[in-house]
Motif scaffolding. Structure first.
Motif, PDB file in Angstrom:
ATOM      1  N   PRO A  87       3.627  20.150  16.432  1.00 47.70           N
ATOM      2  CA  PRO A  87       2.969  21.404  16.035  1.00 47.70           C
ATOM      3  C   PRO A  87       2.120  21.947  17.167  1.00 47.70           C
ATOM      4  N   ARG A  88       2.048  23.269  17.256  1.00 48.23           N
ATOM      5  CA  ARG A  88       1.222  23.929  18.261  1.00 48.23           C
ATOM      6  C   ARG A  88       0.208  24.822  17.540  1.00 48.23           C
ATOM      7  N   PHE A  89      -1.050  24.656  17.893  1.00 47.19           N
ATOM      8  CA  PHE A  89      -2.118  25.404  17.258  1.00 47.19           C
ATOM      9  C   PHE A  89      -2.809  26.319  18.269  1.00 47.19           C
ATOM     10  N   PHE A  90      -3.480  27.333  17.762  1.00 48.02           N
ATOM     11  CA  PHE A  90      -4.268  28.215  18.608  1.00 48.02           C
ATOM     12  C   PHE A  90      -5.509  28.652  17.853  1.00 48.02           C
ATOM     13  N   ARG A  91      -6.530  29.059  18.595  1.00 45.73           N
ATOM     14  CA  ARG A  91      -7.777  29.518  17.963  1.00 45.73           C
ATOM     15  C   ARG A  91      -7.614  30.987  17.603  1.00 45.73           C
ATOM     16  N   ALA A  92      -7.398  31.233  16.318  1.00 48.95           N
ATOM     17  CA  ALA A  92      -7.113  32.588  15.853  1.00 48.95           C
ATOM     18  C   ALA A  92      -8.411  33.364  15.635  1.00 48.95           C
ATOM     19  N   GLN A  93      -8.443  34.572  16.152  1.00 55.49           N
ATOM     20  CA  GLN A  93      -9.585  35.456  15.987  1.00 55.49           C
ATOM     21  C   GLN A  93      -9.103  36.780  15.403  1.00 55.49           C
ATOM     22  N   MET A  94      -9.774  37.235  14.370  1.00 60.82           N
ATOM     23  CA  MET A  94      -9.465  38.538  13.794  1.00 60.82           C
ATOM     24  C   MET A  94     -10.572  39.518  14.162  1.00 60.82           C
ATOM     25  N   HIS A  95     -10.202  40.595  14.859  1.00 59.38           N
ATOM     26  CA  HIS A  95     -11.152  41.624  15.260  1.00 59.38           C
ATOM     27  C   HIS A  95     -10.761  42.933  14.576  1.00 59.38           C
ATOM     28  N   GLN A  96     -11.636  43.397  13.705  1.00 60.04           N
ATOM     29  CA  GLN A  96     -11.385  44.632  12.958  1.00 60.04           C
ATOM     30  C   GLN A  96     -10.027  44.594  12.250  1.00 60.04           C
ATOM     31  N   GLY A  97      -9.740  43.435  11.654  1.00 59.73           N
ATOM     32  CA  GLY A  97      -8.535  43.279  10.869  1.00 59.73           C
ATOM     33  C   GLY A  97      -7.262  43.021  11.657  1.00 59.73           C
ATOM     34  N   ILE A  98      -7.360  42.838  12.987  1.00 56.95           N
ATOM     35  CA  ILE A  98      -6.179  42.667  13.835  1.00 56.95           C
ATOM     36  C   ILE A  98      -6.214  41.297  14.505  1.00 56.95           C
ATOM     37  N   ILE A  99      -5.117  40.566  14.408  1.00 54.04           N
ATOM     38  CA  ILE A  99      -4.964  39.266  15.055  1.00 54.04           C
ATOM     39  C   ILE A  99      -3.918  39.419  16.157  1.00 54.04           C
ATOM     40  N   LYS A 100      -4.324  39.287  17.383  1.00 54.65           N
ATOM     41  CA  LYS A 100      -3.394  39.379  18.513  1.00 54.65           C
ATOM     42  C   LYS A 100      -2.944  37.965  18.890  1.00 54.65           C
ATOM     43  N   ILE A 101      -1.637  37.801  19.072  1.00 56.97           N
ATOM     44  CA  ILE A 101      -1.069  36.493  19.392  1.00 56.97           C
ATOM     45  C   ILE A 101      -0.894  36.395  20.904  1.00 56.97           C
ATOM     46  N   PRO A 102      -1.558  35.456  21.583  1.00 54.25           N
ATOM     47  CA  PRO A 102      -1.419  35.323  23.039  1.00 54.25           C
ATOM     48  C   PRO A 102       0.037  35.041  23.441  1.00 54.25           C
ATOM     49  N   PRO A 103       0.601  35.805  24.370  1.00 55.25           N
ATOM     50  CA  PRO A 103       2.001  35.586  24.785  1.00 55.25           C
ATOM     51  C   PRO A 103       2.245  34.203  25.360  1.00 55.25           C
ATOM     52  N   ILE A 104       1.209  33.567  25.924  1.00 54.39           N
ATOM     53  CA  ILE A 104       1.393  32.252  26.546  1.00 54.39           C
ATOM     54  C   ILE A 104       1.849  31.229  25.528  1.00 54.39           C
TER      55      ILE A 104
END
Length: 223
Positions: free
Chosen positions: A199-216
């Motif tokens: 499994p691969r995890f990432f630190r998810a942040q929601m800013h003004q209702g938007i979650i951007k997924i890092p391309p890396i």
């Protein structure tokens, strides 16, 4: 890149946190892997791989509790292989089933209710693509199927009893995201099948209702 926007919504959802061992507890929002599963239910071939770019949360995050009947175990592959061997050696049939009355358990579920998201994504061609597998071809196939509401199987929000409604967003204005910032913690991005299904995890942040997924993340999982 041939990008798409898909609005998805439903009455309930449960994107189970893997750290919860007994009771189901959902993440606060849909995960990238669950979003990818919805797109694959509409159109997927070995020649393409969907990449989630952004998730917009368009309805307030709300939870609800239910209790459900589940089973504590499933029929394993080893049991099936053992049965096949026994039948082949003896030539006689053997009763083989799982009695749900003996393995049934009631478990609590902390799930989401009244969910709606806008998924922004694109696809990439894989090494399995042939000269006939062009980006234009698969892009138009997805558009045609999404416009008609077609899917290979009904997509669902984490659990099969929580079906997904979807609508392709083209000329229409998408619903606005909620005005909320939230640290979503460590969220499952996807499973790296090339590395023992890690499994691969990432630190998810929601800013003004938007979650951007890092391309890396996509590059690391599909390298």
């Amino acid at each position: 890149m041939y990008g798409i926007k898909l609005k998805v919504w439903g009455d309930y959802a449960c994107f189970t946190r893997p750290e919860m061992k007994v009771e189901r507890v959902s993440y606060d929002t849909i995960t990238p892997s669950a979003a990818r599963g919805i797109l694959e239910a509409i159109h997927w071939k070995p020649a393409i791989r969907w990449v989630i770019d952004e998730i917009q949360v368009t309805k307030p995050i709300a939870f609800s509790n239910i209790r459900r009947n589940e089973v504590s175990s499933v029929i394993s592959k080893a049991n099936v292989n053992s049965l096949i061997k026994t039948v082949s050696e003896t030539g006689t049939g053997v009763p083989f089933y799982q009695d749900p009355n003996k393995v049934r358990q009631q478990r609590a579920t902390l799930m989401l209710k009244d969910v709606e998201y806008v998924i922004s994504a694109h696809f990439e061609l894989t090494k399995n693509a042939t000269p006939d597998d062009t980006q234009e071809k698969h892009y138009n196939i997805f558009l045609r199927r999404a416009r008609k509401g077609q899917c290979f199987h009904r997509p669902y929000f984490g659990c099969r009893e929580f079906p997904v409604n979807f609508e392709l967003l083209e000329d229409q204005t998408p619903p606005p995201p909620i005005k909320e910032d939230r640290d979503l913690g460590w969220m499952l991005y996807d499973i790296d099948f090339s590395n023992n299904m890690s499994p691969r995890f990432f630190r998810a942040q929601m800013h003004q209702g938007i979650i951007k997924i890092p391309p890396i993340l996509h590059q690391e999982v599909n390298k």
